[in-house]
Motif scaffolding. Structure first.
Motif, PDB file in Angstrom:
ATOM      1  N   LYS A 155       0.826  -1.217   0.000  1.00 21.77           N
ATOM      2  CA  LYS A 155       0.000   0.000   0.000  1.00 21.77           C
ATOM      3  C   LYS A 155       0.853   1.257   0.000  1.00 21.77           C
ATOM      4  CE  LYS A 155      -2.456  -1.488   3.480  1.00 21.77           C
ATOM      5  NZ  LYS A 155      -3.364  -1.767   4.557  1.00 21.77           N
ATOM      6  N   ASP A 156       2.025   1.188   0.650  1.00 21.85           N
ATOM      7  CA  ASP A 156       2.890   2.364   0.767  1.00 21.85           C
ATOM      8  C   ASP A 156       3.976   2.415  -0.303  1.00 21.85           C
ATOM      9  OD1 ASP A 156       1.513   3.156   3.097  1.00 21.85           O
ATOM     10  OD2 ASP A 156       2.706   1.757   4.291  1.00 21.85           O
ATOM     11  N   LEU A 157       3.974   1.451  -1.206  1.00 24.24           N
ATOM     12  CA  LEU A 157       5.025   1.359  -2.215  1.00 24.24           C
ATOM     13  C   LEU A 157       4.750   2.337  -3.355  1.00 24.24           C
ATOM     14  CD1 LEU A 157       7.497  -0.443  -2.336  1.00 24.24           C
ATOM     15  CD2 LEU A 157       6.185  -2.060  -3.675  1.00 24.24           C
ATOM     16  N   LYS A 158       5.706   3.209  -3.616  1.00 30.74           N
ATOM     17  CA  LYS A 158       5.551   4.202  -4.681  1.00 30.74           C
ATOM     18  C   LYS A 158       6.362   3.846  -5.918  1.00 30.74           C
ATOM     19  CE  LYS A 158       3.174   6.958  -1.982  1.00 30.74           C
ATOM     20  NZ  LYS A 158       2.052   6.180  -1.528  1.00 30.74           N
ATOM     21  N   LYS A 159       7.540   3.216  -5.712  1.00 30.92           N
ATOM     22  CA  LYS A 159       8.434   2.882  -6.822  1.00 30.92           C
ATOM     23  C   LYS A 159       9.018   1.498  -6.592  1.00 30.92           C
ATOM     24  CE  LYS A 159      11.142   6.348  -6.111  1.00 30.92           C
ATOM     25  NZ  LYS A 159      12.260   7.267  -6.144  1.00 30.92           N
ATOM     26  N   VAL A 160       9.246   0.773  -7.695  1.00 31.85           N
ATOM     27  CA  VAL A 160       9.928  -0.520  -7.648  1.00 31.85           C
ATOM     28  C   VAL A 160      10.895  -0.596  -8.823  1.00 31.85           C
ATOM     29  CG1 VAL A 160       8.049  -1.784  -6.514  1.00 31.85           C
ATOM     30  CG2 VAL A 160       8.147  -1.702  -9.005  1.00 31.85           C
ATOM     31  N   LEU A 161      11.788  -1.552  -8.744  1.00 32.44           N
ATOM     32  CA  LEU A 161      12.664  -1.853  -9.867  1.00 32.44           C
ATOM     33  C   LEU A 161      12.260  -3.219 -10.398  1.00 32.44           C
ATOM     34  CD1 LEU A 161      16.082  -0.739  -8.368  1.00 32.44           C
ATOM     35  CD2 LEU A 161      14.815   0.399 -10.194  1.00 32.44           C
ATOM     36  N   LEU A 162      11.981  -3.299 -11.686  1.00 33.53           N
ATOM     37  CA  LEU A 162      11.657  -4.568 -12.334  1.00 33.53           C
ATOM     38  C   LEU A 162      12.955  -5.171 -12.832  1.00 33.53           C
ATOM     39  CD1 LEU A 162       9.708  -6.638 -13.626  1.00 33.53           C
ATOM     40  CD2 LEU A 162       9.543  -5.096 -15.572  1.00 33.53           C
ATOM     41  N   ASP A 163      13.330  -6.326 -12.278  1.00 31.79           N
ATOM     42  CA  ASP A 163      14.568  -6.997 -12.665  1.00 31.79           C
ATOM     43  C   ASP A 163      14.277  -7.921 -13.838  1.00 31.79           C
ATOM     44  OD1 ASP A 163      16.973  -8.259 -12.905  1.00 31.79           O
ATOM     45  OD2 ASP A 163      17.074  -8.963 -10.828  1.00 31.79           O
ATOM     46  N   THR A 164      14.676  -7.514 -15.028  1.00 35.24           N
ATOM     47  CA  THR A 164      14.402  -8.304 -16.237  1.00 35.24           C
ATOM     48  C   THR A 164      15.442  -9.399 -16.447  1.00 35.24           C
ATOM     49  OG1 THR A 164      15.729  -6.939 -17.716  1.00 35.24           O
ATOM     50  CG2 THR A 164      13.426  -6.261 -17.352  1.00 35.24           C
ATOM     51  N   GLY A 165      16.500  -9.376 -15.633  1.00 28.93           N
ATOM     52  CA  GLY A 165      17.610 -10.299 -15.841  1.00 28.93           C
ATOM     53  C   GLY A 165      18.757  -9.607 -16.556  1.00 28.93           C
ATOM     54  N   LYS A 166      18.411  -8.660 -17.424  1.00 26.72           N
ATOM     55  CA  LYS A 166      19.427  -7.896 -18.148  1.00 26.72           C
ATOM     56  C   LYS A 166      19.569  -6.486 -17.578  1.00 26.72           C
ATOM     57  CE  LYS A 166      19.013 -10.135 -22.668  1.00 26.72           C
ATOM     58  NZ  LYS A 166      17.899 -11.066 -22.597  1.00 26.72           N
ATOM     59  N   GLU A 167      18.446  -5.942 -17.124  1.00 22.88           N
ATOM     60  CA  GLU A 167      18.452  -4.570 -16.603  1.00 22.88           C
ATOM     61  C   GLU A 167      17.412  -4.448 -15.499  1.00 22.88           C
ATOM     62  OE1 GLU A 167      16.999  -1.646 -19.429  1.00 22.88           O
ATOM     63  OE2 GLU A 167      15.698  -3.117 -20.355  1.00 22.88           O
ATOM     64  N   LYS A 168      17.492  -3.348 -14.776  1.00 19.26           N
ATOM     65  CA  LYS A 168      16.513  -3.058 -13.729  1.00 19.26           C
ATOM     66  C   LYS A 168      15.757  -1.802 -14.154  1.00 19.26           C
ATOM     67  CE  LYS A 168      19.159  -5.409 -10.222  1.00 19.26           C
ATOM     68  NZ  LYS A 168      20.019  -6.055 -11.178  1.00 19.26           N
TER      69      LYS A 168
END
Length: 168
Positions: free
Chosen positions: A34-47
């Motif tokens: 609920k408090d999360l504003k940003k995340v990093l998506l780890d594609t395996g090659k980049e974030k």
């Protein structure tokens, strides 16, 4: 994984056709999304940095919507990928709480200093966590995370002191 990034979930599937995803949480409290504003998506090659614009819950999953991802086609290829946050975004830990990534690789010794092995996994059970320790000979030892068994944890020294229970 880099020590300054923590995994909070894994994209398990898409949800609808407007780019939402079902996320299996790897945090102990799904409500933290609920408090999360940003995340990093780890594609395996980049974030890839993503801005969270919507959070819903369904059963044990979080359903997230990201800014700029408005179609199932934009997100479908990321099924099974990790969502990460920085350590600064993490919820502060209570006393005697540790991030699993900090525990992994710790040397485990008995109270008398005898080496037991390396902490290689933390199993999360209903009652208490269990440390999986791999001995030098490859044997796996399960140690319940209780005051009786885990006497000291030093993340700085990468060391865990344990009391091994006698088995009949």
């Amino acid at each position: 994984m880099e020590q300054d990034l923590l995994r909070v979930g894994v994209i398990s599937n898409t949800h609808g056709i407007k780019g939402e995803v079902k996320v299996f949480p790897t945090t102990d409290d799904v409500g933290r999304f609920k408090d999360l504003k940003k995340v990093l998506l780890d594609t395996g090659k980049e974030k890839i940095p993503l801005k969270v614009t919507g959070v819903k819950f369904f059963k044990n999953l979080a359903i997230l919507k990201f800014d700029g991802i408005d179609s199932i086609n934009d997100i479908e290829k990321y099924k099974g990928k990790d969502l990460l946050i920085t350590r600064e975004q993490a919820v502060p830990l209570a006393e005697n709480e540790y991030f699993i990534c900090d525990l992994l690789g710790c040397t485990v010794v008995t109270e008398s200093g005898e080496p037991v092995g390396e902490l290689t996994d933390v199993l999360q059970t209903g009652a208490n966590d269990v440390y999986l320790v791999t001995a030098p000979d490859g044997e796996e030892i399960l140690i319940p995370v209780t005051d009786e068994c885990v006497k000291e944890v030093s993340i700085e020294q990468k060391k865990v002191v344990v009391h091994l229970l006698k088995w009949i």
